[in-house]
Write an enzyme that holds these catalytic residues in place. Structure first.
Site, PDB file in Angstrom:
ATOM      1  CB  CYS A  53     -49.158  -5.790  40.552  1.00 61.99           C
ATOM      2  SG  CYS A  53     -49.610  -4.243  39.738  1.00 61.99           S
ATOM      3  NE  ARG A 130     -51.163  -4.136  34.721  1.00 63.68           N
ATOM      4  CZ  ARG A 130     -51.096  -4.337  36.037  1.00 63.68           C
ATOM      5  NH1 ARG A 130     -49.977  -4.740  36.590  1.00 63.68           N
ATOM      6  NH2 ARG A 130     -52.156  -4.143  36.800  1.00 63.68           N
TER       7      ARG A 130
END
Length: 216
Positions: A53, A130
């Site tokens: 991330c 995601r």
């Protein structure tokens, strides 16, 4: 587990109004209506202070000026607190020297994540996968892309996709695989037999009646 976690995720639909949201962010309270008249990339990540991330957020920050040139804003989301978001943004600045210029939504209630189908049973019950959503300047959802938690996204693809969508809207054309600004675009196929007969003599670069390109 709660019924929410056990149920199938709500899935937004392309070419319909994007699910509305109003949420606390690192830049104050934000709502979808704030972005009316601009394009928006809304993207989720599993958790703050995680390596994949972190690479994605740095890449979004790096390409932020390109999104801005396309009249497009960014807003991130994870099921973390506002305080975790702030600490993570400060950590990225301290350790990597990169400012995160866009807001991050606090979604401890998982409301926004569930409204957008970011919670995927079997992949994650308590974290957002995601997911990336491209919303146009009329608040219509135009594209959505889901990645597994283990693999990061390629941010230049979303810059390219916003540009391609805007080009299609403006010129009533389609764009081929891998299209970049300045490349030739695809002319919509003829709608009937008579139009098909005329197509080859209309001045386009045609391989066959259904496959024609042109420069803009």
């Amino acid at each position: 587990m709660s019924d929410t976690m056990n149920s199938c995720p709500t899935m937004p639909r392309l070419n319909e109004l994007a699910p509305n949201f109003e949420a606390k962010t690192t830049h104050g309270v934000k709502k979808l209506a704030d972005y009316k008249g601009k394009w928006l990339v809304l993207f989720s990540h599993p958790a703050d202070f995680t390596p994949v991330c972190t690479t994605e957020f740095m890449a979004f920050a790096k390409h932020y000026p390109e999104f801005q040139k396309l009249n497009c804003d960014l807003i991130g989301l994870s099921i973390d607190s506002y305080y975790a978001h702030v600490a993570w943004v400060r950590n990225i600045k301290e350790k990597f020297g990169i400012d995160i210029p866009f807001p991050i939504i606090e979604d401890l209630s998982m409301k926004v994540a569930n409204d957008y189908g970011m919670i995927q049973p079997g992949a994650s019950d308590t974290s957002a996968v995601r997911a990336t959503f491209i919303i146009d300047d009329k608040s219509v959802l135009r594209a959505m892309v889901y990645y597994p938690m283990s693999n990061g996204r390629s941010i230049p693809e979303f810059v390219r996709l916003v540009s391609a969508l805007q080009t299609s809207d403006k010129n009533n054309v389609a764009t081929p695989e891998g299209w970049q600004p300045g490349d030739k675009v695809i002319v919509p196929p003829p709608g009937d037999v008579n139009a098909a007969e005329k197509r080859m003599s209309e001045g386009y670069e045609c391989t066959d009646w259904y496959f024609c390109k042109k420069s803009l």
